[in-house]
Design a protein around this motif. Structure first.
Motif, PDB file in Angstrom:
ATOM      1  N   CYS A   1       0.843  -1.197   0.000  1.00 48.78           N
ATOM      2  CA  CYS A   1       0.000   0.000   0.000  1.00 48.78           C
ATOM      3  C   CYS A   1       0.880   1.250   0.000  1.00 48.78           C
ATOM      4  CB  CYS A   1      -0.907  -0.010   1.225  1.00 48.78           C
ATOM      5  SG  CYS A   1      -1.968   1.439   1.310  1.00 48.78           S
TER       6      CYS A   1
ATOM      7  N   CYS B   1      -6.069  -1.212  -1.185  1.00 50.73           N
ATOM      8  CA  CYS B   1      -5.740  -1.650   0.176  1.00 50.73           C
ATOM      9  C   CYS B   1      -6.999  -1.927   0.993  1.00 50.73           C
ATOM     10  CB  CYS B   1      -4.898  -0.584   0.866  1.00 50.73           C
ATOM     11  SG  CYS B   1      -4.489  -1.026   2.574  1.00 50.73           S
TER      12      CYS B   1
ATOM     13  N   CYS C   1      -0.684   3.201   3.765  1.00 51.87           N
ATOM     14  CA  CYS C   1      -0.304   2.708   5.095  1.00 51.87           C
ATOM     15  C   CYS C   1       0.923   1.804   5.061  1.00 51.87           C
ATOM     16  CB  CYS C   1      -1.483   1.986   5.748  1.00 51.87           C
ATOM     17  SG  CYS C   1      -1.939   0.426   4.964  1.00 51.87           S
TER      18      CYS C   1
ATOM     19  N   CYS D   1      -6.859   0.670   4.237  1.00 53.37           N
ATOM     20  CA  CYS D   1      -7.046   2.121   4.160  1.00 53.37           C
ATOM     21  C   CYS D   1      -7.569   2.580   2.804  1.00 53.37           C
ATOM     22  CB  CYS D   1      -5.732   2.839   4.486  1.00 53.37           C
ATOM     23  SG  CYS D   1      -4.515   2.789   3.154  1.00 53.37           S
TER      24      CYS D   1
ATOM     25  N   GLY E   1      -5.957   2.636   0.131  1.00 52.60           N
ATOM     26  CA  GLY E   1      -4.873   3.239  -0.631  1.00 52.60           C
ATOM     27  C   GLY E   1      -4.534   2.443  -1.884  1.00 52.60           C
TER      28      GLY E   1
HETATM   29 ZN   LIG Z   1      -3.273   0.882   3.136  1.00 56.24          ZN
END
Ligand SMILES: [Zn+2]
Length: 145
Positions: A38, A52, A41, A55, A57
């Motif tokens: 990611c 992700c 994070c 999060c 991401g």
């Molecule tokens: Zn993440």
């Protein structure tokens, strides 16, 4: 690839390539085990996902050391595929980069009976051609002492 059918693999069981898993199956061309990480994070995510799960991401394939330990394994005595001699070992390898970062792979270059949970292993790659495309299948061998 537009053809969705999966041919009988020459040896190991190989999944179809997608945008999300392509790096994992082709990074071996450069001798790299590529795992998605990611960009937000910084968690490693395997198997690859679109983004992700923690999060949301963006995930980006990054090389890992290829070193890890056998988390669990089974010795397979069933000849599911005539191209693969039995017995062989299917393991879940926990990579050093992160506690929950695990990869399913065959353990090679050792007697199946010698595999142990916690055994140190190192990635290597087996090249297989599928539909004219090279795949580099990550497998693990006992790490040099
Ligand atoms: Zn993440």
């Amino acid at each position: 690839m537009s053809d969705e059918t999966t041919p009988t693999p020459p040896s190991r069981i190989l999944p179809g390539l997608t945008d999300h898993n392509r790096a994992f199956w082709t990074g071996g061309a450069q001798g790299q085990l590529l795992i998605t990480r990611c960009t937000g994070c910084r968690r490693w995510i395997n198997p690859p996902e679109p983004d992700c799960p923690y999060c949301g991401g963006r995930l980006d394939p990054q090389p890992v050391s290829g070193q890890g330990t056998v988390f669990t394994y089974t010795v397979n005595h069933q000849p599911f595929n005539p191209a693969v001699p039995v017995p062989y070992v299917v393991a879940i390898v926990q990579l050093d980069e992160q506690d929950d970062l695990r990869v399913a792979a065959n353990i090679v270059d050792c007697e199946p009976d010698s595999v142990r949970i916690g055994m140190r292993v190192q990635v290597r790659f087996e090249r297989h051609e599928v539909d004219g495309t090279d795949r580099y299948v990550p497998v693990f061998a006992p790490a040099a002492a």
